[in-house]
Design a protein around this motif. Sequence first.
Motif, PDB file in Angstrom:
ATOM      1  N   ALA A  48      22.409 -40.372   3.185  1.00  0.00           N
ATOM      2  CA  ALA A  48      22.260 -40.705   4.541  1.00  0.00           C
ATOM      3  C   ALA A  48      22.380 -39.256   5.257  1.00  0.00           C
ATOM      4  O   ALA A  48      21.524 -38.831   6.046  1.00  0.00           O
ATOM      5  N   GLN A  49      23.587 -38.747   4.849  1.00  0.00           N
ATOM      6  CA  GLN A  49      23.971 -37.528   5.732  1.00  0.00           C
ATOM      7  C   GLN A  49      22.964 -36.340   5.466  1.00  0.00           C
ATOM      8  O   GLN A  49      22.348 -35.535   6.259  1.00  0.00           O
ATOM      9  N   ALA A  50      22.207 -35.973   4.047  1.00  0.00           N
ATOM     10  CA  ALA A  50      21.357 -35.107   3.795  1.00  0.00           C
ATOM     11  C   ALA A  50      19.912 -35.513   4.240  1.00  0.00           C
ATOM     12  O   ALA A  50      19.261 -34.672   4.833  1.00  0.00           O
ATOM     13  N   ALA A  51      19.542 -36.726   4.313  1.00  0.00           N
ATOM     14  CA  ALA A  51      18.539 -37.227   4.869  1.00  0.00           C
ATOM     15  C   ALA A  51      18.080 -37.046   6.408  1.00  0.00           C
ATOM     16  O   ALA A  51      17.162 -36.695   6.776  1.00  0.00           O
ATOM     17  N   GLN A  52      19.397 -37.411   6.906  1.00  0.00           N
ATOM     18  CA  GLN A  52      19.393 -37.166   8.422  1.00  0.00           C
ATOM     19  C   GLN A  52      19.421 -35.551   8.778  1.00  0.00           C
ATOM     20  O   GLN A  52      18.772 -35.416   9.828  1.00  0.00           O
ATOM     21  N   THR A  53      19.971 -34.754   7.955  1.00  0.00           N
ATOM     22  CA  THR A  53      19.802 -33.271   8.262  1.00  0.00           C
ATOM     23  C   THR A  53      18.447 -32.933   8.305  1.00  0.00           C
ATOM     24  O   THR A  53      18.122 -31.978   9.051  1.00  0.00           O
ATOM     25  N   LEU A  54      17.699 -33.339   7.123  1.00  0.00           N
ATOM     26  CA  LEU A  54      16.256 -33.068   7.033  1.00  0.00           C
ATOM     27  C   LEU A  54      15.388 -33.392   8.100  1.00  0.00           C
ATOM     28  O   LEU A  54      14.509 -32.878   8.634  1.00  0.00           O
ATOM     29  N   ALA A  55      15.827 -34.709   8.676  1.00  0.00           N
ATOM     30  CA  ALA A  55      15.008 -35.265   9.632  1.00  0.00           C
ATOM     31  C   ALA A  55      15.221 -34.532  10.826  1.00  0.00           C
ATOM     32  O   ALA A  55      14.164 -34.275  11.751  1.00  0.00           O
ATOM     33  N   VAL A  56      16.409 -34.232  11.306  1.00  0.00           N
ATOM     34  CA  VAL A  56      16.761 -33.346  12.395  1.00  0.00           C
ATOM     35  C   VAL A  56      15.985 -32.084  12.357  1.00  0.00           C
ATOM     36  O   VAL A  56      15.286 -31.670  13.164  1.00  0.00           O
ATOM     37  N   ALA A  57      16.170 -31.327  11.233  1.00  0.00           N
ATOM     38  CA  ALA A  57      15.481 -30.318  11.111  1.00  0.00           C
ATOM     39  C   ALA A  57      13.840 -30.398  11.205  1.00  0.00           C
ATOM     40  O   ALA A  57      13.465 -29.410  11.790  1.00  0.00           O
ATOM     41  N   ALA A  58      13.253 -31.441  10.646  1.00  0.00           N
ATOM     42  CA  ALA A  58      11.756 -31.701  10.774  1.00  0.00           C
ATOM     43  C   ALA A  58      11.408 -31.688  12.195  1.00  0.00           C
ATOM     44  O   ALA A  58      10.483 -31.145  12.826  1.00  0.00           O
ATOM     45  N   ARG A  59      12.245 -32.356  12.972  1.00  0.00           N
ATOM     46  CA  ARG A  59      11.881 -32.640  14.409  1.00  0.00           C
ATOM     47  C   ARG A  59      12.239 -31.307  15.238  1.00  0.00           C
ATOM     48  O   ARG A  59      11.288 -30.729  15.974  1.00  0.00           O
ATOM     49  N   THR A  60      13.148 -30.466  14.877  1.00  0.00           N
ATOM     50  CA  THR A  60      13.420 -29.189  15.526  1.00  0.00           C
ATOM     51  C   THR A  60      12.183 -28.197  15.271  1.00  0.00           C
ATOM     52  O   THR A  60      11.987 -27.417  16.314  1.00  0.00           O
ATOM     53  N   TRP A  61      12.125 -28.122  13.969  1.00  0.00           N
ATOM     54  CA  TRP A  61      11.153 -27.103  13.611  1.00  0.00           C
ATOM     55  C   TRP A  61       9.584 -27.513  14.482  1.00  0.00           C
ATOM     56  O   TRP A  61       8.806 -26.655  14.598  1.00  0.00           O
ATOM     57  N   ALA A  62       9.228 -28.682  14.307  1.00  0.00           N
ATOM     58  CA  ALA A  62       8.301 -29.355  14.877  1.00  0.00           C
ATOM     59  C   ALA A  62       7.958 -28.881  16.388  1.00  0.00           C
ATOM     60  O   ALA A  62       7.021 -28.538  17.061  1.00  0.00           O
ATOM     61  N   GLU A  63       9.114 -28.975  17.383  1.00  0.00           N
ATOM     62  CA  GLU A  63       9.309 -28.726  18.579  1.00  0.00           C
ATOM     63  C   GLU A  63       8.990 -27.280  18.686  1.00  0.00           C
ATOM     64  O   GLU A  63       8.847 -26.867  19.899  1.00  0.00           O
ATOM     65  N   ASP A  64       9.642 -26.613  17.962  1.00  0.00           N
ATOM     66  CA  ASP A  64       9.770 -25.086  17.870  1.00  0.00           C
ATOM     67  C   ASP A  64       8.034 -24.752  17.308  1.00  0.00           C
ATOM     68  O   ASP A  64       7.928 -23.357  17.612  1.00  0.00           O
ATOM     69  N   ALA A  65       7.361 -25.429  17.000  1.00  0.00           N
ATOM     70  CA  ALA A  65       5.929 -25.081  16.343  1.00  0.00           C
ATOM     71  C   ALA A  65       6.142 -23.946  15.148  1.00  0.00           C
ATOM     72  O   ALA A  65       5.515 -23.144  15.183  1.00  0.00           O
ATOM     73  N   VAL A  66       7.045 -24.339  14.564  1.00  0.00           N
ATOM     74  CA  VAL A  66       7.323 -23.526  13.339  1.00  0.00           C
ATOM     75  C   VAL A  66       7.137 -24.362  11.953  1.00  0.00           C
ATOM     76  O   VAL A  66       7.749 -25.561  12.239  1.00  0.00           O
ATOM     77  N   SER A  67       6.809 -24.086  10.792  1.00  0.00           N
ATOM     78  CA  SER A  67       6.442 -24.842   9.782  1.00  0.00           C
ATOM     79  C   SER A  67       7.798 -25.073   9.076  1.00  0.00           C
ATOM     80  O   SER A  67       8.652 -24.192   8.815  1.00  0.00           O
ATOM     81  N   LEU A  68       8.190 -26.243   8.570  1.00  0.00           N
ATOM     82  CA  LEU A  68       9.101 -26.820   7.800  1.00  0.00           C
ATOM     83  C   LEU A  68       8.626 -27.683   6.937  1.00  0.00           C
ATOM     84  O   LEU A  68       7.880 -28.786   7.226  1.00  0.00           O
TER      85      LEU A  68
END
Length: 101
Positions: A48-68
């Motif tokens: 759960a901790q790793a998946a949550q980290t990936l999910a937050v990163a995916a949303r952050t990168w999407a908001e920043d309009a950068v590829s993740l």
Amino acid sequence: MTKTPEPAVFTLPATLNHDIVRELAEFLVVARGTPVTIDGTNAGQVGAQAAQTLAVAARTWAEDAVSLRVADPSGAVARSLETLGLAEILADALSHEGAAA
């Protein structure tokens, strides 16, 4: 003409313990604002901790309009994300095209 920078790459190991999740989080903090590839080829079950980290990163990168992207996620990664209910959030980041792109 501006050249797109090569993505920073983080390779998920077979065992994703607390120390690896911390390394992943630190990597993401440093890499913010740049393209990122998470190589999931050999990764084992994602907790759960790793998946949550990936999910937050995916949303952050999407908001920043950068590829993740999570490249070539193993079956264990895909099953873990599905079980945790995060597969949909990470759907745009999941890629089966190879980590080198």
